[in-house]
Design an enzyme around this catalytic site. Structure first.
Site, PDB file in Angstrom:
ATOM      1  N   ALA A  22       7.202   7.974  19.718  1.00 34.41           N
ATOM      2  CA  ALA A  22       5.994   9.104  19.929  1.00 34.41           C
ATOM      3  C   ALA A  22       5.008   8.759  20.931  1.00 34.41           C
ATOM      4  O   ALA A  22       4.257   8.976  21.179  1.00 34.41           O
ATOM      5  CB  ALA A  22       5.354   9.660  18.291  1.00 34.41           C
ATOM      6  N   VAL A  24       4.731   5.817  23.193  1.00 36.11           N
ATOM      7  CA  VAL A  24       5.089   5.450  24.133  1.00 36.11           C
ATOM      8  C   VAL A  24       5.396   7.024  25.294  1.00 36.11           C
ATOM      9  O   VAL A  24       4.391   7.097  26.528  1.00 36.11           O
ATOM     10  CB  VAL A  24       6.145   5.078  24.046  1.00 36.11           C
ATOM     11  CG1 VAL A  24       6.653   4.487  26.009  1.00 36.11           C
ATOM     12  CG2 VAL A  24       5.815   3.350  23.521  1.00 36.11           C
ATOM     13  N   GLY A 102      -1.494  -0.845   7.689  1.00 33.35           N
ATOM     14  CA  GLY A 102      -2.383  -0.278   6.757  1.00 33.35           C
ATOM     15  C   GLY A 102      -3.490  -0.643   6.620  1.00 33.35           C
ATOM     16  O   GLY A 102      -3.752  -0.778   7.336  1.00 33.35           O
ATOM     17  N   ASP A 103      -4.270  -0.921   5.081  1.00 34.01           N
ATOM     18  CA  ASP A 103      -5.433  -0.824   5.366  1.00 34.01           C
ATOM     19  C   ASP A 103      -6.819  -2.242   6.315  1.00 34.01           C
ATOM     20  O   ASP A 103      -7.012  -1.517   6.689  1.00 34.01           O
ATOM     21  CB  ASP A 103      -6.055  -0.620   4.249  1.00 34.01           C
ATOM     22  CG  ASP A 103      -4.900  -1.301   3.171  1.00 34.01           C
ATOM     23  OD1 ASP A 103      -4.381  -2.598   3.537  1.00 34.01           O
ATOM     24  OD2 ASP A 103      -5.519  -1.750   1.501  1.00 34.01           O
ATOM     25  N   GLY A 104      -5.143  -2.945   6.403  1.00 31.58           N
ATOM     26  CA  GLY A 104      -5.714  -4.256   7.041  1.00 31.58           C
ATOM     27  C   GLY A 104      -5.890  -3.882   8.344  1.00 31.58           C
ATOM     28  O   GLY A 104      -6.393  -4.676   9.063  1.00 31.58           O
ATOM     29  N   ASP A 127       3.739   1.339   1.071  1.00 29.94           N
ATOM     30  CA  ASP A 127       2.577   1.495  -0.597  1.00 29.94           C
ATOM     31  C   ASP A 127       1.931   2.846  -0.505  1.00 29.94           C
ATOM     32  O   ASP A 127       1.666   3.218  -1.678  1.00 29.94           O
ATOM     33  CB  ASP A 127       1.561   0.311  -0.176  1.00 29.94           C
ATOM     34  CG  ASP A 127       2.275  -0.978  -0.013  1.00 29.94           C
ATOM     35  OD1 ASP A 127       3.337  -1.090  -0.146  1.00 29.94           O
ATOM     36  OD2 ASP A 127       1.365  -1.937  -0.605  1.00 29.94           O
ATOM     37  N   ASP A 129      -1.272   3.585   0.548  1.00 31.16           N
ATOM     38  CA  ASP A 129      -2.497   3.564  -0.230  1.00 31.16           C
ATOM     39  C   ASP A 129      -3.556   3.193   0.379  1.00 31.16           C
ATOM     40  O   ASP A 129      -4.378   2.919   0.242  1.00 31.16           O
ATOM     41  CB  ASP A 129      -2.492   1.868  -1.002  1.00 31.16           C
ATOM     42  CG  ASP A 129      -2.201   0.649   0.365  1.00 31.16           C
ATOM     43  OD1 ASP A 129      -1.645   1.208   1.200  1.00 31.16           O
ATOM     44  OD2 ASP A 129      -2.737  -0.684   0.518  1.00 31.16           O
ATOM     45  N   GLY A 185      13.496  10.788 -12.642  1.00 31.06           N
ATOM     46  CA  GLY A 185      13.143  10.596 -14.121  1.00 31.06           C
ATOM     47  C   GLY A 185      13.455   9.563 -15.128  1.00 31.06           C
ATOM     48  O   GLY A 185      14.034   9.491 -16.418  1.00 31.06           O
ATOM     49  N   GLU A 222       4.796  -3.857  -8.813  1.00 34.20           N
ATOM     50  CA  GLU A 222       4.974  -4.797  -8.875  1.00 34.20           C
ATOM     51  C   GLU A 222       3.367  -5.623  -9.189  1.00 34.20           C
ATOM     52  O   GLU A 222       2.998  -6.489  -9.897  1.00 34.20           O
ATOM     53  CB  GLU A 222       5.404  -5.493  -7.387  1.00 34.20           C
ATOM     54  CG  GLU A 222       4.185  -5.347  -6.348  1.00 34.20           C
ATOM     55  CD  GLU A 222       4.239  -5.854  -4.891  1.00 34.20           C
ATOM     56  OE1 GLU A 222       5.029  -7.144  -4.941  1.00 34.20           O
ATOM     57  OE2 GLU A 222       4.770  -5.037  -3.828  1.00 34.20           O
TER      58      GLU A 222
HETATM   59  O1  F6P Z   1       2.102  -3.325   1.770  1.00 36.02           O
HETATM   60  C1  F6P Z   1       3.809  -3.551   1.659  1.00 36.02           C
HETATM   61  C2  F6P Z   1       3.988  -4.441   1.115  1.00 36.02           C
HETATM   62  O2  F6P Z   1       5.332  -4.123   0.951  1.00 36.02           O
HETATM   63  C3  F6P Z   1       3.588  -5.158  -0.137  1.00 36.02           C
HETATM   64  O3  F6P Z   1       4.327  -3.500  -1.903  1.00 36.02           O
HETATM   65  C4  F6P Z   1       4.035  -6.344  -0.378  1.00 36.02           C
HETATM   66  O4  F6P Z   1       3.035  -5.960  -1.698  1.00 36.02           O
HETATM   67  C5  F6P Z   1       3.487  -6.829   0.560  1.00 36.02           C
HETATM   68  O5  F6P Z   1       3.800  -5.915   1.698  1.00 36.02           O
HETATM   69  C6  F6P Z   1       5.209  -7.771   0.466  1.00 36.02           C
HETATM   70  O6  F6P Z   1       4.524  -8.674   1.789  1.00 36.02           O
HETATM   71  P1  F6P Z   1       5.176  -9.928   2.506  1.00 36.02           P
HETATM   72  O7  F6P Z   1       5.951  -9.440   3.309  1.00 36.02           O
HETATM   73  O8  F6P Z   1       3.888 -10.288   3.167  1.00 36.02           O
HETATM   74  O9  F6P Z   1       5.505 -10.389   1.119  1.00 36.02           O
END
Ligand code: F6P
Length: 319
Positions: A22, A24, A102-104, A127, A129, A185, A222
């Protein structure tokens, strides 16, 4: 804005390819030159930069992963690596950059914005997040992957009258567990946002058994402090039920994106380029109330993620 770049960064997520496509094609529509930067910030530092055309992104909308590849770049976090990244953008005269991650990754983008580049952040992570957007690219596909696994596991759990803990991804965020648990469920959902209440879990399992339920499915993100082995041992000890563990892991990150993720990626990618065209400054693109929205990048990243209590309560009522 004449020259823009696009990169994917951090963990990949289904729909990143649709977003690249999209960006590009929208850039070409607006007569901009568009560069693909490989392996995220790592590739930027090393000048892995190629000009894209309309055919560069053919046949990728349906593919998982990212054709630009991705990385978690430690070098970019160092002053030397960062300077090199800035120089590379200057070498190629890239004034605007779309960062899908993502956030980083978007925080990395903010650093570049402070150096005078125009950055458009697209939320690419399974995630979910990022607080400024209700949904991120790849989340819906990941939830559907988990749902399909829950279906299979429920069959065998019922046959053997077992309880099963399914561990899903989501480092600090329980959204995959919450949405897949509610839609699948599950008897109980465990998320990093709350402490484990072992009494409540065991009570739910026993109550279900007394109603004639043949299985119980516990979805655990996790990021939850207690690990699966500890939890399974406790459940077994307190209920007498055999408890198995399934860790879904990276299967949640791959696969063909759902229609929802492809639409989200396409709309967000287009909005990012529209914003370049409108000289809107650095923005984060998201979705709220089914509308594509955008916010000042720095303000968007400073927002705290709000937990969806009502969905959690609903899951408790319905399970
Ligand atoms: O941020 C996405 C994610 O899949 C997380 O859910 C998970 O903790 C992490 O990345 C795993 O990261 P890596 O690919 O560096 O193992």
């Amino acid at each position: 804005m004449k020259n823009i770049g696009v990169l994917t960064s951090g963990g990949d997520s289904p729909g990143m390819n649709a977003a690249i496509r999209a960006v590009v094609r929208s850039a070409l529509y607006y007569d901009m030159k568009v560069y693909g930067i490989k392996k995220g910030f790592e590739g930027l530092i090393h000048g892995e930069i190629v000009e894209m055309n309309i055919s560069s992104v053919s046949d990728i909308i349906q593919r998982g992963g990212t054709m630009l590849r991705t990385a978690r770049s430690e070098a970019f976090m160092t002053p030397t690596g960062f300077e090199r990244a800035v120089d590379m953008l200057k070498n190629f005269e890239i004034e605007g950059l779309v960062i899908i991650g993502g956030d980083g990754s978007l925080a990395g983008g903010l650093k570049l914005a402070k150096e005078g580049f125009t950055i458009m952040g697209l939320p690419g992570t399974i995630d979910n997040d990022l607080a400024y957007t209700e949904f991120t690219i790849g989340f819906d596909t990941a939830v559907n992957t988990v749902l399909s696994a829950i279906g299979n596991i429920r069959d065998t759990s019922s046959s053997h009258e077992r309880s099963t803990i399914i561990e899903v991804m989501g480092r600090n965020c329980g959204d995959i567990a919450l949405y897949a648990g509610l839609a699948g469920g599950a008897e109980y959902i465990l998320v990093p946002e709350f402490d484990v209440d072992i009494n409540a879990i065991c009570r739910k399992i026993i109550q279900g058994k007394n109603r004639g339920k043949l299985h119980s499915i516990i979805i655990k993100a996790e990021g939850v402090k207690m690990n699966c082995e500890e939890l399974a041992a406790l459940i077994n000890q307190r209920t007498g039920l055999e408890t198995k563990i399934v860790v879904l892991g990276y299967i949640q990150r791959g696969g063909s994106p759902t229609a929802r993720d492809r639409l989200l990626s396409s709309q967000m990618g287009f909005r990012a380029v529209e914003l370049f065209n409108a000289n809107a400054g650095s923005r984060a693109v998201g979705i709220r109330g089914n509308h594509i929205v955008d916010f000042d990048l720095e303000e968007a990243l400073a927002l705290p993620k709000i937990w969806n209590h009502s969905l959690m309560e609903l899951s408790d009522i319905l399970s």
